[in-house]
Design an enzyme around this catalytic site. Sequence first.
Site, PDB file in Angstrom:
ATOM      1  N   GLY A 124     -22.138  -9.046 -28.236  1.00 52.48           N
ATOM      2  CA  GLY A 124     -23.005  -7.990 -28.741  1.00 52.48           C
ATOM      3  C   GLY A 124     -22.315  -7.098 -29.745  1.00 52.48           C
ATOM      4  O   GLY A 124     -22.729  -5.955 -29.945  1.00 52.48           O
ATOM      5  N   GLY A 125     -21.243  -7.603 -30.361  1.00 54.00           N
ATOM      6  CA  GLY A 125     -20.583  -6.836 -31.404  1.00 54.00           C
ATOM      7  C   GLY A 125     -19.856  -5.604 -30.912  1.00 54.00           C
ATOM      8  O   GLY A 125     -19.576  -4.690 -31.707  1.00 54.00           O
ATOM      9  N   SER A 212     -19.231 -14.593 -28.674  1.00 58.77           N
ATOM     10  CA  SER A 212     -19.205 -13.617 -29.771  1.00 58.77           C
ATOM     11  C   SER A 212     -18.182 -12.527 -29.459  1.00 58.77           C
ATOM     12  O   SER A 212     -16.996 -12.821 -29.335  1.00 58.77           O
ATOM     13  CB  SER A 212     -20.610 -13.058 -29.999  1.00 58.77           C
ATOM     14  OG  SER A 212     -20.668 -12.294 -31.177  1.00 58.77           O
TER      15      SER A 212
END
Length: 540
Positions: A124-125, A212
Amino acid sequence: MPRFSRLFATTTWLFAASGSIVLGATSVTIGNGTVVGVSDHINGVEKFLGIPFAEQPTGRLRLRQAVPLQESFGTIQAQSFGASCFSTRDNSTEQSEDCLTLNIWRPTNASTEPLPVLVWLYGGGLTKGSTADPRFEGTSLTGISQKIGKPIILISINYRLGPFGFLNGKEMAELGLLNIGMLDQRLALHWIQENVGAFGGDPRRVTLAGESAGAVSIYSHMMAYGGRDDGLFRGAILESGGAFPLTPPDTGVFQKTFDSLITNTSCSSLKGATATEKLDCIRDLPVDVFRSKIGSATGQSIDGTFSPTSIQRAIPAGKYLKIATIVGTNTDEGTTSAPTGINETQQLFGKVAEGYFRPQLLPNETVSTLMSMYSTDPSKGCPYNTGKFRFSPGKLDKMACSIFGDIVQIGPARMIAQNLAKDGVPVYSYRFNHLKSNATSISKAIGTGVEQDFVFSNLIPEQPWDQQMAFQMSATWVSFAYGLNPNGAINETGLPEWPLYGNEASSMVFNGYGSWIETDTYRSEPVQYIIDHVLSDGAS
């Protein structure tokens, strides 16, 4: 310490009208108290949700490194997820500052031997994400581990996000308060070492998996403290992780974000105050004021301790924890990160120079050389294998997706695989190449994150090729967590033998209609140029 020296378990069953056992309560006692979870008889899984692993990070503990639990919490009903950490981009779940919890799934009828542990870190960055995301519900994955005879314990961890976990600025650096979201994860890993034995897990056999930003977090732990081995984990699974250049914490944009909490709030009289005085005031701000006044630039930075350098520097220098690793990407990664509405090469030139989470513009010569390696023909662009059809109006959008996907995920994954193989580290590479039958966003194709439903076997469609792909992914990830060998369930999955990356650059292609082994050399010239010239530019 013997495995069950701190384990006291009881089970109370609930019965359906037919008399069959459906759900029951099950409890485990650890040092801080008794955790009452749920026993799912139908799926053969027990789960303990929302277990606190740190003191509540509010008030005086806001913007501090997480503090281990100091006192007993008595008995907690661990039957639902705890609140998600505040996100800057998603409000779909209950959110709170009091969010440092973890969740545990274990097979009901596990072996009497301590079980390997798989720990999940969501992506989620570093600005959004939650363990309560239904994609990460662990019942199916844990049940599959039991079915294939390789039972594991599954754990997922919440950690602070955005300005609560990754606020920068010279004041945060001066007080040693950088990257506290990563240190939340680190504290949770220590909690696992101390407590997972009570749940039947083996603290010596922990594997980390993440997607991610979760994958970025994991390789950050591999590089932490210059590659120091604290005995917290022995394997890593990196799904679609980027390799963003890290910078010092006092860059202009980082400092502006910190200063916004002073200049735009009741703390404005403290512009010339000490770092401690400023932080004391910020900690007293109501949370809604904190969230509404904070700037947008947050993230991981160079802190001199946990994150002494960027991955582009640490990996080639060998300053990382050399453990068995799976690293991979999805075929159409760039559909998530690339700009659209691009019709002219000059327009794309500027976007490539700006990049994705880049601290500085790429040199003009680098951008020109890189762009010359990609075709403007949409039939050769991303999403791949879709011919000349365009999913967005820009004539060069598919070219943009190719470039950005290679910079953000494909290049970093290949760089990691190449360097680990060179150092003699067991590394397995993959490309996920399956689009589920009821995909809702065809324009994203096989983009970032689509493999997660398959890894956890949390699929809604009943089509056999989707279900088979999910079982194969789950069983392979479980096998790696169990014995650091993804081929451990090959007889059950029917997948081809997955070779080490090695000098041949061998890579698994996961596809529900039949997986195969390929040589990881597609788009070799531009991807290697990215590895050699783009990834390291601007990295400290």
